[in-house]
Design a protein around this motif. Sequence first.
Motif, PDB file in Angstrom:
ATOM      1  N   PRO A  88       0.804  -1.230   0.000  1.00 27.68           N
ATOM      2  CA  PRO A  88       0.000   0.000   0.000  1.00 27.68           C
ATOM      3  C   PRO A  88       0.832   1.272   0.000  1.00 27.68           C
ATOM      4  O   PRO A  88       0.427   2.274  -0.590  1.00 27.68           O
ATOM      5  CB  PRO A  88      -0.836  -0.112   1.278  1.00 27.68           C
ATOM      6  N   PHE A  89       2.017   1.246   0.625  1.00 32.39           N
ATOM      7  CA  PHE A  89       2.835   2.458   0.627  1.00 32.39           C
ATOM      8  C   PHE A  89       3.319   2.783  -0.785  1.00 32.39           C
ATOM      9  O   PHE A  89       3.148   3.906  -1.273  1.00 32.39           O
ATOM     10  CB  PHE A  89       4.033   2.314   1.560  1.00 32.39           C
ATOM     11  N   PHE A  90       3.953   1.813  -1.446  1.00 28.76           N
ATOM     12  CA  PHE A  90       4.448   2.058  -2.798  1.00 28.76           C
ATOM     13  C   PHE A  90       3.305   2.348  -3.766  1.00 28.76           C
ATOM     14  O   PHE A  90       3.444   3.158  -4.687  1.00 28.76           O
ATOM     15  CB  PHE A  90       5.264   0.869  -3.297  1.00 28.76           C
ATOM     16  N   CYS A  91       2.177   1.699  -3.553  1.00 23.60           N
ATOM     17  CA  CYS A  91       1.026   1.912  -4.422  1.00 23.60           C
ATOM     18  C   CYS A  91       0.592   3.373  -4.383  1.00 23.60           C
ATOM     19  O   CYS A  91       0.344   3.996  -5.427  1.00 23.60           O
ATOM     20  CB  CYS A  91      -0.116   1.005  -3.985  1.00 23.60           C
ATOM     21  N   MET A  92       0.533   3.951  -3.191  1.00 25.12           N
ATOM     22  CA  MET A  92       0.128   5.346  -3.059  1.00 25.12           C
ATOM     23  C   MET A  92       1.209   6.292  -3.570  1.00 25.12           C
ATOM     24  O   MET A  92       0.921   7.312  -4.190  1.00 25.12           O
ATOM     25  CB  MET A  92      -0.209   5.651  -1.610  1.00 25.12           C
ATOM     26  N   PHE A  93       2.466   5.940  -3.333  1.00 24.75           N
ATOM     27  CA  PHE A  93       3.560   6.805  -3.760  1.00 24.75           C
ATOM     28  C   PHE A  93       3.653   6.862  -5.281  1.00 24.75           C
ATOM     29  O   PHE A  93       3.712   7.940  -5.881  1.00 24.75           O
ATOM     30  CB  PHE A  93       4.878   6.299  -3.174  1.00 24.75           C
ATOM     31  N   ILE A  94       3.676   5.710  -5.932  1.00 23.64           N
ATOM     32  CA  ILE A  94       3.827   5.651  -7.385  1.00 23.64           C
ATOM     33  C   ILE A  94       2.651   6.324  -8.079  1.00 23.64           C
ATOM     34  O   ILE A  94       2.798   6.919  -9.156  1.00 23.64           O
ATOM     35  CB  ILE A  94       3.962   4.190  -7.852  1.00 23.64           C
ATOM     36  N   ASN A  95       1.472   6.291  -7.462  1.00 28.47           N
ATOM     37  CA  ASN A  95       0.277   6.886  -8.064  1.00 28.47           C
ATOM     38  C   ASN A  95       0.033   8.330  -7.627  1.00 28.47           C
ATOM     39  O   ASN A  95      -1.046   8.881  -7.865  1.00 28.47           O
ATOM     40  CB  ASN A  95      -0.950   6.017  -7.763  1.00 28.47           C
ATOM     41  N   ASP A  96       1.021   8.932  -6.967  1.00 24.71           N
ATOM     42  CA  ASP A  96       1.001  10.369  -6.650  1.00 24.71           C
ATOM     43  C   ASP A  96      -0.165  10.792  -5.757  1.00 24.71           C
ATOM     44  O   ASP A  96      -0.659  11.919  -5.856  1.00 24.71           O
ATOM     45  CB  ASP A  96       0.955  11.205  -7.944  1.00 24.71           C
ATOM     46  N   VAL A  97      -0.577   9.923  -4.851  1.00 23.98           N
ATOM     47  CA  VAL A  97      -1.748  10.232  -4.038  1.00 23.98           C
ATOM     48  C   VAL A  97      -1.405  11.082  -2.825  1.00 23.98           C
ATOM     49  O   VAL A  97      -2.167  11.979  -2.447  1.00 23.98           O
ATOM     50  CB  VAL A  97      -2.445   8.926  -3.575  1.00 23.98           C
ATOM     51  N   CYS A  98      -0.257  10.843  -2.216  1.00 20.03           N
ATOM     52  CA  CYS A  98       0.001  11.408  -0.885  1.00 20.03           C
ATOM     53  C   CYS A  98       1.215  12.327  -0.866  1.00 20.03           C
ATOM     54  O   CYS A  98       1.874  12.474   0.162  1.00 20.03           O
ATOM     55  CB  CYS A  98       0.202  10.279   0.113  1.00 20.03           C
ATOM     56  N   LEU A  99       1.512  12.972  -1.994  1.00 20.82           N
ATOM     57  CA  LEU A  99       2.686  13.840  -2.052  1.00 20.82           C
ATOM     58  C   LEU A  99       2.378  15.211  -1.458  1.00 20.82           C
ATOM     59  O   LEU A  99       1.219  15.599  -1.292  1.00 20.82           O
ATOM     60  CB  LEU A  99       3.152  13.998  -3.502  1.00 20.82           C
ATOM     61  N   GLY A 100       3.456  15.957  -1.167  1.00 24.96           N
ATOM     62  CA  GLY A 100       3.284  17.295  -0.637  1.00 24.96           C
ATOM     63  C   GLY A 100       2.749  18.244  -1.691  1.00 24.96           C
ATOM     64  O   GLY A 100       2.964  18.064  -2.893  1.00 24.96           O
ATOM     65  N   LYS A 101       2.059  19.289  -1.252  1.00 26.19           N
ATOM     66  CA  LYS A 101       1.478  20.256  -2.193  1.00 26.19           C
ATOM     67  C   LYS A 101       2.554  20.907  -3.057  1.00 26.19           C
ATOM     68  O   LYS A 101       2.322  21.223  -4.228  1.00 26.19           O
ATOM     69  CB  LYS A 101       0.680  21.308  -1.429  1.00 26.19           C
ATOM     70  N   ALA A 102       3.737  21.122  -2.485  1.00 24.74           N
ATOM     71  CA  ALA A 102       4.820  21.730  -3.261  1.00 24.74           C
ATOM     72  C   ALA A 102       5.263  20.821  -4.403  1.00 24.74           C
ATOM     73  O   ALA A 102       5.713  21.297  -5.452  1.00 24.74           O
ATOM     74  CB  ALA A 102       6.013  22.051  -2.355  1.00 24.74           C
ATOM     75  N   CYS A 103       5.137  19.508  -4.212  1.00 26.24           N
ATOM     76  CA  CYS A 103       5.515  18.556  -5.269  1.00 26.24           C
ATOM     77  C   CYS A 103       4.564  18.656  -6.462  1.00 26.24           C
ATOM     78  O   CYS A 103       4.975  18.437  -7.610  1.00 26.24           O
ATOM     79  CB  CYS A 103       5.517  17.131  -4.733  1.00 26.24           C
ATOM     80  N   TYR A 104       3.300  18.990  -6.191  1.00 24.70           N
ATOM     81  CA  TYR A 104       2.328  19.132  -7.266  1.00 24.70           C
ATOM     82  C   TYR A 104       2.428  20.496  -7.955  1.00 24.70           C
ATOM     83  O   TYR A 104       2.363  20.596  -9.172  1.00 24.70           O
ATOM     84  CB  TYR A 104       0.903  18.978  -6.729  1.00 24.70           C
ATOM     85  N   HIS A 105       2.573  21.546  -7.159  1.00 30.34           N
ATOM     86  CA  HIS A 105       2.374  22.897  -7.679  1.00 30.34           C
ATOM     87  C   HIS A 105       3.636  23.750  -7.771  1.00 30.34           C
ATOM     88  O   HIS A 105       3.626  24.759  -8.476  1.00 30.34           O
ATOM     89  CB  HIS A 105       1.349  23.636  -6.802  1.00 30.34           C
ATOM     90  N   ASN A 106       4.699  23.403  -7.066  1.00 30.39           N
ATOM     91  CA  ASN A 106       5.849  24.300  -6.983  1.00 30.39           C
ATOM     92  C   ASN A 106       7.178  23.659  -7.377  1.00 30.39           C
ATOM     93  O   ASN A 106       8.223  24.271  -7.186  1.00 30.39           O
ATOM     94  CB  ASN A 106       5.975  24.873  -5.569  1.00 30.39           C
ATOM     95  N   CYS A 107       7.149  22.442  -7.897  1.00 29.94           N
ATOM     96  CA  CYS A 107       8.412  21.806  -8.273  1.00 29.94           C
ATOM     97  C   CYS A 107       8.974  22.456  -9.531  1.00 29.94           C
ATOM     98  O   CYS A 107       8.282  22.542 -10.550  1.00 29.94           O
ATOM     99  CB  CYS A 107       8.227  20.307  -8.490  1.00 29.94           C
ATOM    100  N   LYS A 108      10.208  22.885  -9.452  1.00 28.23           N
ATOM    101  CA  LYS A 108      10.871  23.560 -10.579  1.00 28.23           C
ATOM    102  C   LYS A 108      12.190  22.861 -10.930  1.00 28.23           C
ATOM    103  O   LYS A 108      13.089  23.471 -11.497  1.00 28.23           O
ATOM    104  CB  LYS A 108      11.137  25.022 -10.221  1.00 28.23           C
ATOM    105  N   PHE A 109      12.276  21.582 -10.585  1.00 23.60           N
ATOM    106  CA  PHE A 109      13.569  20.893 -10.632  1.00 23.60           C
ATOM    107  C   PHE A 109      13.600  19.678 -11.556  1.00 23.60           C
ATOM    108  O   PHE A 109      14.434  18.793 -11.384  1.00 23.60           O
ATOM    109  CB  PHE A 109      13.972  20.456  -9.221  1.00 23.60           C
ATOM    110  N   LYS A 110      12.728  19.600 -12.520  1.00 24.14           N
ATOM    111  CA  LYS A 110      12.698  18.423 -13.382  1.00 24.14           C
ATOM    112  C   LYS A 110      13.783  18.491 -14.467  1.00 24.14           C
ATOM    113  O   LYS A 110      14.337  19.545 -14.757  1.00 24.14           O
ATOM    114  CB  LYS A 110      11.315  18.269 -14.024  1.00 24.14           C
ATOM    115  N   LYS A 111      14.061  17.323 -15.045  1.00 28.71           N
ATOM    116  CA  LYS A 111      15.038  17.176 -16.131  1.00 28.71           C
ATOM    117  C   LYS A 111      16.401  17.741 -15.720  1.00 28.71           C
ATOM    118  O   LYS A 111      17.041  17.210 -14.840  1.00 28.71           O
ATOM    119  CB  LYS A 111      14.510  17.834 -17.411  1.00 28.71           C
ATOM    120  N   THR A 112      16.840  18.833 -16.337  1.00 28.94           N
ATOM    121  CA  THR A 112      18.174  19.386 -16.064  1.00 28.94           C
ATOM    122  C   THR A 112      18.127  20.607 -15.156  1.00 28.94           C
ATOM    123  O   THR A 112      19.152  21.270 -14.957  1.00 28.94           O
ATOM    124  CB  THR A 112      18.882  19.773 -17.381  1.00 28.94           C
ATOM    125  N   ASN A 113      16.981  20.915 -14.588  1.00 34.62           N
ATOM    126  CA  ASN A 113      16.864  22.075 -13.698  1.00 34.62           C
ATOM    127  C   ASN A 113      17.383  21.701 -12.308  1.00 34.62           C
ATOM    128  O   ASN A 113      16.690  21.027 -11.545  1.00 34.62           O
ATOM    129  CB  ASN A 113      15.420  22.550 -13.610  1.00 34.62           C
TER     130      ASN A 113
END
Length: 394
Positions: A257-282
């Motif tokens: 259940p832990f990995f299931c929720m993590f991989i499916n983006d259910v329980c992440l922090g709000k900053a991970c959804y709306h404020n992440c600016k660090f993908k790819k080469t950033n």
Amino acid sequence: MNVGNIHNCFGCGLCSVVCPKKIIDIRLSADGFYEPEIIDLSSCVDCGLCVNVCSYSNEGVESASEMSPRGYAAWSNDWLVRRKSSSGGTCYELAKSALDKGFMFCGVRYNVDKVRAEHYVARDLSEMEGSLGSKYIQSYTVDAFRQIDRKDKCLVVGTPCQIDSFRRYIRKFRCEDNFVLVDFFCHGVPSMLTWRKYVREKEKKTGRLSYVSWRNKFMGKDGAEDKNNVVNWHYSYNLLLVGERRTVNSLFIDDDPFFCMFINDVCLGKACYHNCKFKKTNSAADIRIGDFWGEQFSDNVEGVNSVLSFTEKGDELLHSTNCHLTEFPVDSVTERQMSEGAVEPFFANKAWTYLRNPDAPLSRSANMCIKDRRERLLKRNVKQILKALKLRRK
């Protein structure tokens, strides 16, 4: 000016470290994420240091240099290191090489007594063992970061947001030359409510846990090692839990259940959804590490890291390690890595209702993920069948 009104942030902890009055504490919010709390507002001198080093409250990424990133596939030449690591063992080899050069190492280990991941400082190789392998929960940084003297040389590993704030911190005090910073391709950090509920439920079967390992290569996709005693690292999304009475090793995402929720983006922090600016080469790091998911190593079963070096200092350290390195285009190294922040699923609010309820089992939230994924898979299969039938009629 201070961070007193900041909530749902990255939880990096640098505001607490830099505060000259030591009046900023980092605590878990009601939803299980680290965030700052001013414990004595009357003592604030409005120096603004906490805001200055805060990645969340500043625009953009604090880039380390103007150098174009260099891409590599990498893995440790030491089979045992590679075996104990989540993928190629490159981060361990970087830390080992840094220690040989007189650096300290600040990385992450799991503290079974406090039921949390936490940064710690290692000064010799004997203290490095706890850093091996991924930790798929948010780390508590403050105690370790406070141990680091800005005059000392140190290799620091963390999430991209932690490293961005740390870059702002050492740049503010003009001591960047003493540090090498390493981050990784980050999916996001899940709520500690999820993790602690998971541990409580598992300990009913295992007894008190003495060891936890994410992405453990002890068991592979089919529940066993192959004839060469090598587990295919592509399928090592499991959790190995060693308890007083029993050892549990979940082999499939849907079974855990832990990995299931993590991989499916259910329980992440709000900053991970709306404020992440660090993908790819950033990145604000000297080096970024991840899993090499490209087609070039799809048949490799032992583990391969994707690596980006952003500075000459980082590239030099990388080439001093006991690693096999093959240069690749950056696009190949970042293939299949997330290009944007995670998207919160439509059923997240209902899942959070169960998560916040201490009497609701974690499986209740996880089952929503499984049901949603199966429904999406069924719809996709139906569309493919209808498309095939349409083409056949032509």
